[in-house]
Motif scaffolding. Structure first.
Motif, PDB file in Angstrom:
ATOM      1  N   HIS A 141       0.636 -11.871 -13.600  1.00  0.00           N
ATOM      2  CA  HIS A 141       1.768 -11.996 -14.510  1.00  0.00           C
ATOM      3  C   HIS A 141       2.217 -13.447 -14.579  1.00  0.00           C
ATOM      4  O   HIS A 141       2.210 -14.170 -13.585  1.00  0.00           O
ATOM      5  CB  HIS A 141       2.926 -11.120 -14.024  1.00  0.00           C
ATOM      6  N   THR A 142       2.594 -13.885 -15.784  1.00  0.00           N
ATOM      7  CA  THR A 142       3.142 -15.227 -15.973  1.00  0.00           C
ATOM      8  C   THR A 142       4.399 -15.158 -16.818  1.00  0.00           C
ATOM      9  O   THR A 142       4.514 -14.305 -17.711  1.00  0.00           O
ATOM     10  CB  THR A 142       2.126 -16.161 -16.646  1.00  0.00           C
ATOM     11  N   GLU A 143       5.328 -16.055 -16.550  1.00  0.00           N
ATOM     12  CA  GLU A 143       6.534 -16.180 -17.363  1.00  0.00           C
ATOM     13  C   GLU A 143       6.674 -17.583 -17.927  1.00  0.00           C
ATOM     14  O   GLU A 143       7.716 -17.943 -18.470  1.00  0.00           O
ATOM     15  CB  GLU A 143       7.776 -15.817 -16.527  1.00  0.00           C
ATOM     16  N   ASN A 144       5.568 -18.371 -17.816  1.00  0.00           N
ATOM     17  CA  ASN A 144       5.588 -19.745 -18.334  1.00  0.00           C
ATOM     18  C   ASN A 144       4.301 -20.086 -19.080  1.00  0.00           C
ATOM     19  O   ASN A 144       3.812 -21.210 -19.006  1.00  0.00           O
ATOM     20  CB  ASN A 144       5.832 -20.740 -17.200  1.00  0.00           C
ATOM     21  N   GLY A 145       3.779 -19.113 -19.797  1.00  0.00           N
ATOM     22  CA  GLY A 145       2.603 -19.355 -20.633  1.00  0.00           C
ATOM     23  C   GLY A 145       1.320 -19.554 -19.872  1.00  0.00           C
ATOM     24  O   GLY A 145       0.336 -20.033 -20.443  1.00  0.00           O
ATOM     25  N   GLY A 146       1.311 -19.194 -18.592  1.00  0.00           N
ATOM     26  CA  GLY A 146       0.090 -19.316 -17.800  1.00  0.00           C
ATOM     27  C   GLY A 146       0.005 -20.563 -16.956  1.00  0.00           C
ATOM     28  O   GLY A 146      -1.017 -20.793 -16.292  1.00  0.00           O
ATOM     29  N   GLU A 147       1.058 -21.393 -16.961  1.00  0.00           N
ATOM     30  CA  GLU A 147       1.046 -22.562 -16.067  1.00  0.00           C
ATOM     31  C   GLU A 147       0.899 -22.102 -14.629  1.00  0.00           C
ATOM     32  O   GLU A 147       0.225 -22.737 -13.817  1.00  0.00           O
ATOM     33  CB  GLU A 147       2.324 -23.377 -16.256  1.00  0.00           C
ATOM     34  N   THR A 148       1.545 -20.969 -14.331  1.00  0.00           N
ATOM     35  CA  THR A 148       1.349 -20.322 -13.027  1.00  0.00           C
ATOM     36  C   THR A 148       1.195 -18.826 -13.252  1.00  0.00           C
ATOM     37  O   THR A 148       1.827 -18.237 -14.137  1.00  0.00           O
ATOM     38  CB  THR A 148       2.545 -20.567 -12.088  1.00  0.00           C
ATOM     39  N   TRP A 149       0.315 -18.220 -12.454  1.00  0.00           N
ATOM     40  CA  TRP A 149       0.098 -16.778 -12.490  1.00  0.00           C
ATOM     41  C   TRP A 149       0.380 -16.206 -11.102  1.00  0.00           C
ATOM     42  O   TRP A 149      -0.053 -16.774 -10.097  1.00  0.00           O
ATOM     43  CB  TRP A 149      -1.349 -16.456 -12.891  1.00  0.00           C
ATOM     44  N   GLU A 150       1.098 -15.093 -11.070  1.00  0.00           N
ATOM     45  CA  GLU A 150       1.403 -14.427  -9.809  1.00  0.00           C
ATOM     46  C   GLU A 150       0.818 -13.023  -9.825  1.00  0.00           C
ATOM     47  O   GLU A 150       0.865 -12.329 -10.847  1.00  0.00           O
ATOM     48  CB  GLU A 150       2.919 -14.355  -9.593  1.00  0.00           C
ATOM     49  N   ARG A 151       0.292 -12.618  -8.677  1.00  0.00           N
ATOM     50  CA  ARG A 151      -0.282 -11.283  -8.579  1.00  0.00           C
ATOM     51  C   ARG A 151       0.813 -10.262  -8.309  1.00  0.00           C
ATOM     52  O   ARG A 151       1.660 -10.459  -7.430  1.00  0.00           O
ATOM     53  CB  ARG A 151      -1.342 -11.224  -7.476  1.00  0.00           C
ATOM     54  N   GLN A 152       0.777  -9.160  -9.076  1.00  0.00           N
ATOM     55  CA  GLN A 152       1.732  -8.079  -8.892  1.00  0.00           C
ATOM     56  C   GLN A 152       1.114  -6.995  -8.012  1.00  0.00           C
ATOM     57  O   GLN A 152      -0.093  -6.754  -8.064  1.00  0.00           O
ATOM     58  CB  GLN A 152       2.159  -7.508 -10.248  1.00  0.00           C
ATOM     59  N   ILE A 153       1.957  -6.332  -7.231  1.00  0.00           N
ATOM     60  CA  ILE A 153       1.480  -5.335  -6.270  1.00  0.00           C
ATOM     61  C   ILE A 153       1.173  -4.022  -6.984  1.00  0.00           C
ATOM     62  O   ILE A 153       2.020  -3.483  -7.709  1.00  0.00           O
ATOM     63  CB  ILE A 153       2.527  -5.099  -5.175  1.00  0.00           C
ATOM     64  N   THR A 154      -0.053  -3.511  -6.775  1.00  0.00           N
ATOM     65  CA  THR A 154      -0.465  -2.270  -7.437  1.00  0.00           C
ATOM     66  C   THR A 154      -0.840  -1.173  -6.456  1.00  0.00           C
ATOM     67  O   THR A 154      -0.919  -0.011  -6.844  1.00  0.00           O
ATOM     68  CB  THR A 154      -1.684  -2.523  -8.341  1.00  0.00           C
ATOM     69  N   ASP A 155      -1.135  -1.512  -5.214  1.00  0.00           N
ATOM     70  CA  ASP A 155      -1.536  -0.522  -4.201  1.00  0.00           C
ATOM     71  C   ASP A 155      -2.786   0.248  -4.613  1.00  0.00           C
ATOM     72  O   ASP A 155      -2.937   1.429  -4.300  1.00  0.00           O
ATOM     73  CB  ASP A 155      -0.396   0.475  -3.922  1.00  0.00           C
ATOM     74  N   THR A 156      -3.694  -0.398  -5.350  1.00  0.00           N
ATOM     75  CA  THR A 156      -4.966   0.242  -5.678  1.00  0.00           C
ATOM     76  C   THR A 156      -6.089  -0.780  -5.566  1.00  0.00           C
ATOM     77  O   THR A 156      -5.911  -1.937  -5.963  1.00  0.00           O
ATOM     78  CB  THR A 156      -4.968   0.841  -7.095  1.00  0.00           C
ATOM     79  N   PRO A 157      -7.243  -0.376  -5.024  1.00  0.00           N
ATOM     80  CA  PRO A 157      -8.411  -1.259  -4.986  1.00  0.00           C
ATOM     81  C   PRO A 157      -9.346  -1.040  -6.178  1.00  0.00           C
ATOM     82  O   PRO A 157     -10.405  -1.665  -6.266  1.00  0.00           O
ATOM     83  CB  PRO A 157      -9.102  -0.836  -3.689  1.00  0.00           C
ATOM     84  N   ASP A 158      -8.953  -0.158  -7.094  1.00  0.00           N
ATOM     85  CA  ASP A 158      -9.841   0.212  -8.198  1.00  0.00           C
ATOM     86  C   ASP A 158      -9.922  -0.910  -9.233  1.00  0.00           C
ATOM     87  O   ASP A 158      -8.955  -1.648  -9.468  1.00  0.00           O
ATOM     88  CB  ASP A 158      -9.347   1.488  -8.874  1.00  0.00           C
ATOM     89  N   ASP A 159     -11.087  -1.006  -9.880  1.00  0.00           N
ATOM     90  CA  ASP A 159     -11.252  -1.974 -10.962  1.00  0.00           C
ATOM     91  C   ASP A 159     -10.435  -1.524 -12.164  1.00  0.00           C
ATOM     92  O   ASP A 159     -10.460  -0.346 -12.550  1.00  0.00           O
ATOM     93  CB  ASP A 159     -12.719  -2.095 -11.352  1.00  0.00           C
ATOM     94  N   LEU A 160      -9.716  -2.478 -12.775  1.00  0.00           N
ATOM     95  CA  LEU A 160      -8.854  -2.205 -13.922  1.00  0.00           C
ATOM     96  C   LEU A 160      -9.470  -2.847 -15.163  1.00  0.00           C
ATOM     97  O   LEU A 160      -9.842  -4.024 -15.136  1.00  0.00           O
ATOM     98  CB  LEU A 160      -7.459  -2.756 -13.666  1.00  0.00           C
ATOM     99  N   PHE A 161      -9.570  -2.084 -16.261  1.00  0.00           N
ATOM    100  CA  PHE A 161     -10.343  -2.529 -17.419  1.00  0.00           C
ATOM    101  C   PHE A 161      -9.502  -2.886 -18.646  1.00  0.00           C
ATOM    102  O   PHE A 161      -9.952  -3.655 -19.485  1.00  0.00           O
ATOM    103  CB  PHE A 161     -11.352  -1.450 -17.809  1.00  0.00           C
ATOM    104  N   ASP A 162      -8.319  -2.314 -18.783  1.00  0.00           N
ATOM    105  CA  ASP A 162      -7.552  -2.562 -20.001  1.00  0.00           C
ATOM    106  C   ASP A 162      -6.071  -2.407 -19.714  1.00  0.00           C
ATOM    107  O   ASP A 162      -5.675  -1.776 -18.716  1.00  0.00           O
ATOM    108  CB  ASP A 162      -7.977  -1.594 -21.109  1.00  0.00           C
ATOM    109  N   LEU A 163      -5.241  -2.996 -20.588  1.00  0.00           N
ATOM    110  CA  LEU A 163      -3.802  -2.921 -20.429  1.00  0.00           C
ATOM    111  C   LEU A 163      -3.136  -2.954 -21.796  1.00  0.00           C
ATOM    112  O   LEU A 163      -3.725  -3.435 -22.776  1.00  0.00           O
ATOM    113  CB  LEU A 163      -3.279  -4.063 -19.564  1.00  0.00           C
ATOM    114  N   HIS A 164      -1.912  -2.418 -21.860  1.00  0.00           N
ATOM    115  CA  HIS A 164      -1.154  -2.493 -23.105  1.00  0.00           C
ATOM    116  C   HIS A 164       0.337  -2.433 -22.818  1.00  0.00           C
ATOM    117  O   HIS A 164       0.807  -1.555 -22.095  1.00  0.00           O
ATOM    118  CB  HIS A 164      -1.536  -1.364 -24.063  1.00  0.00           C
ATOM    119  N   PHE A 165       1.055  -3.420 -23.361  1.00  0.00           N
ATOM    120  CA  PHE A 165       2.506  -3.490 -23.223  1.00  0.00           C
ATOM    121  C   PHE A 165       3.153  -3.272 -24.586  1.00  0.00           C
ATOM    122  O   PHE A 165       2.698  -3.835 -25.600  1.00  0.00           O
ATOM    123  CB  PHE A 165       2.933  -4.847 -22.661  1.00  0.00           C
TER     124      PHE A 165
END
Length: 651
Positions: A128-152
């Motif tokens: 996740h970024t809140e500055n256009g990608g200058e910095t990216w932070e990992r969010q906690i998901t509690d899953t080791p599974d591969d993730l393929f798609d997202l939609h907000f």
């Protein structure tokens, strides 16, 4: 008297020896003038791809600002575990890397404005970024599974899907994620799309479609009648939507998914039976294997991307689809698999895929232009002189240079197969060979290439011509083809072996050698009418062979193998390479000066016939596949990911 005769005899013998020695010295001097004196220098990387990346997805928030995500396409497994985020603020004219903070492949990206965005990837990664990608932070998901798609659907509410029925939901911008998988089983979810905070759809690798009306609390399966991979889903309103997947699958609905109509069922049946890109596919509506991603700008206007560089477009809500690139058109060599597509309006769009490909259109797809130099694997090269040369590689790529390798132009090979080798007799006449028995030929320096009939479906790996009429091709399972009319007809020669053959070299129309799997060395003295197994060096791969005359030759292979013969191949003596790399190609200028290239950026050189092989600094760790030296001071090397090295003489 006897002593005087003996002294006279001794004098004349000494005189004869002196004269003989003088002529030997003259011969040595004359002989040396015919061989090029070694020129010592170094190798410089002169060409590499802009992005050595497999881009999985692309997203633009407006016509200037966008991101593409993926992972490196390295020469080793370790290199591929390195994520990539590319960012542009000028519509893709320039792209710059952003630090992800993770090494896992990144599969999907979306922004809700210029500052706030998310990326999903393997091993449960959500960034996740809140500055256009200058910095990216990992969010906690509690899953080791591969993730393929997202939609907000807003800055707060979004979904991410992946393996084993993983369907993560957030209502606070990703501060917390909850798995809402009821009704999904253990399916591998590949695509997700939500119209609003309640209604959404997901599709799976197993061919299933799912719908939710309660933010993913529960999912209901919708009937597709498909039993293979579905890649993506897109809804333009509560009724109208599309699904794409493997085997050219396009499904459409006009009732919110209660029923899905199989738009492309039965198309391209010939391609289901026979693998390979056809130059013409007649009136068949589609030509591609896997359709990867789709995007609509309104209910009538949409695009789909997929295998073989295909970009499909509809202007009537998906009733008909037309190729804008790929498919039944004649393809330029090297079109990659496209994996992601995104449009900001009905004119401005981008498509991304393998080999670092980034395509851009400003007119709705009538014209597409590359915004990156692709990173196709290059397998072989051949130079006519120190200026004119050709290189071949993956996806039908043929490149030509007329300035010694400083600049290269792509040529239309007319095939998508991976080339194994090329050979030119002069700057106009040449051949290249590829998978599935593919032989292409040019008589105008590559402006046009035409296919020659080989009557084989085996992969062809090597080619050598003596003149414009006589040549040989080798390949899988002991395949040897020979022509005496420039390739108008190719006839099979009996190799006597069922091993893969990788390297061949002829010193005249009668005398040649072939090296292959199982340590096999084949030799002919009659132009290939008969081939004999001259040597069997054990269960190893011999990858190339080179002779400077009838007696002196070298073999290279896996695990750093270099072998030399001084009796025409009757006996072979191992030379010490002091490397354990796979040695892929060997080239000698004369009986003393030679080069070998191989995996991991290996370059070796000898100036004494191989008694001593010295490592050379290559400046890369990518696999190097072919080397060609036009003289002691000019040479080029090609390798994986389109890398090229040029020899520069030290002054």
């Amino acid at each position: 008297m006897k002593q005087q005769i003996n002294e006279s005899t001794s004098f004349f013998r000494n005189l004869q020896c002196a004269i003989h020695l003088m002529f030997l010295l003259i011969g040595v001097v004359v002989g040396c003038t015919t061989e090029q004196k070694p020129k010592f220098g170094h190798w410089e990387v002169v060409r590499r791809a802009d992005w050595e990346t497999r881009f999985y997805d692309v997203f633009f928030i407006d016509e200037k600002t966008g991101w593409a995500v993926g992972n490196n396409e390295g020469s080793s497994l370790g290199e591929e575990f390195d994520s990539v985020i590319a960012h542009t603020t000028d519509g893709g004219a320039t792209w710059h890397p952003q630090k992800s903070g993770t090494h896992y492949p990144l599969r999907g990206v979306q922004f809700v404005d210029r500052q706030m965005g998310w990326i999903a990837g393997d091993n449960g990664v959500i960034l996740h970024t809140e500055n256009g990608g200058e910095t990216w932070e990992r969010q906690i998901t509690d899953t080791p599974d591969d993730l393929f798609d997202l939609h907000f659907v807003s800055a707060q509410e979004g979904w991410v899907v992946g393996d084993y029925g993983t369907a993560l939901h957030t209502h606070d911008g990703g501060k917390t994620w909850v798995n809402r998988a009821e009704g999904l089983g253990k399916n591998s979810l590949r695509g997700v799309y939500f119209l609003n905070s309640q209604k959404g759809w997901a599709v799976s690798y197993e061919g299933n479609a799912y719908h939710t009306s309660d933010s993913g609390e529960t999912w209901e399966r919708q009937k597709t009648n498909i039993r293979y991979e579905l890649s993506d889903v897109y809804l333009v309103d509560e009724k109208h939507g599309w699904i794409v997947g493997n085997r050219r699958t396009i499904l459409t609905t006009s009732n919110g998914g209660k029923t899905w109509k199989y738009v492309t069922q039965g198309s391209n049946r010939r391609h289901e039976r026979i693998y390979g890109q056809q130059v013409k596919t007649g009136d068949e509506p589609l030509h591609t294997f896997l359709l990867s991603d789709l995007h609509f700008t309104d209910v009538r206007t949409g695009w789909i991307v997929g295998d073989m560089g295909a970009i499909l477009h509809t202007r009537d809500g998906g009733k008909t689809w037309q190729h804008q690139r790929g498919g039944p058109t004649r393809l330029p060599g090297g079109d990659p698999v496209l994996l992601g597509v995104h449009f900001v309006d009905d004119r401005q769009g981008w498509a991304v895929g393998e080999f670092g490909a980034i395509w851009h259109t400003t007119d709705g797809g009538r014209r597409w232009a590359l915004q990156s130099t692709p990173s196709y694997l290059l397998s072989d090269l051949h130079f006519i002189n120190d200026q004119v040369g050709y290189a071949v590689g993956d996806r039908g790529a043929i490149l030509n240079t007329s300035d010694g390798g400083r600049h290269w132009q792509s040529q239309d090979s007319g095939t998508m197969e991976c080339f194994g080798s090329t050979y030119f007799i002069n700057d106009r006449v040449g051949w290249a060979v590829a998978e599935w028995g593919t032989i292409v030929h040019t008589i105008n320096g590559g402006r046009t290439w035409s296919q020659q009939r080989s009557d084989t479906k085996k992969d062809l790996l090597g080619i050598f011509f003596i003149d414009e009429q006589r040549g040989w091709v080798i390949g899988n399972s002991g395949e040897i083809l020979h022509t005496t009319d420039g390739g108008k007809t190719w006839k099979r020669q009996q190799s006597g072996v069922n091993r893969d053959l990788f390297g061949l070299h002829f010193i005249d129309a009668q005398t040649g050698w072939i090296a292959g799997d199982g340590g096999i060395v084949l030799h002919t003295k009659d132009g290939g009418n008969t081939w004999e197994t001259q040597a069997h060096l054990g269960e190893i791969w011999l990858l190339d062979v080179y002779f400077t005359d009838r007696d002196n030759g070298w073999l290279v292979g896996i695990a750093g193998l270099i072998a030399q013969t001084t009796d025409g191949g009757k006996t072979w003596i191992l030379q010490k390479s002091y490397v354990d790399s796979s040695l892929n190609d060997v080239f000698f200028l004369n009986s003393n000066e030679g080069w070998v290239v191989g995996s991991g950026g290996t370059v070796l050189r000898t100036v004494d016939g191989g008694e001593n092989w010295r490592p050379q600094r290559s400046g890369t760790h990518y696999n190097l596949n072919s080397i060609y030296m036009t003289d002691a001071g000019n040479g080029l090397i090609v390798g994986d990911l389109g890398i090229m090295l040029k020899y520069v003489v030290d002054k």
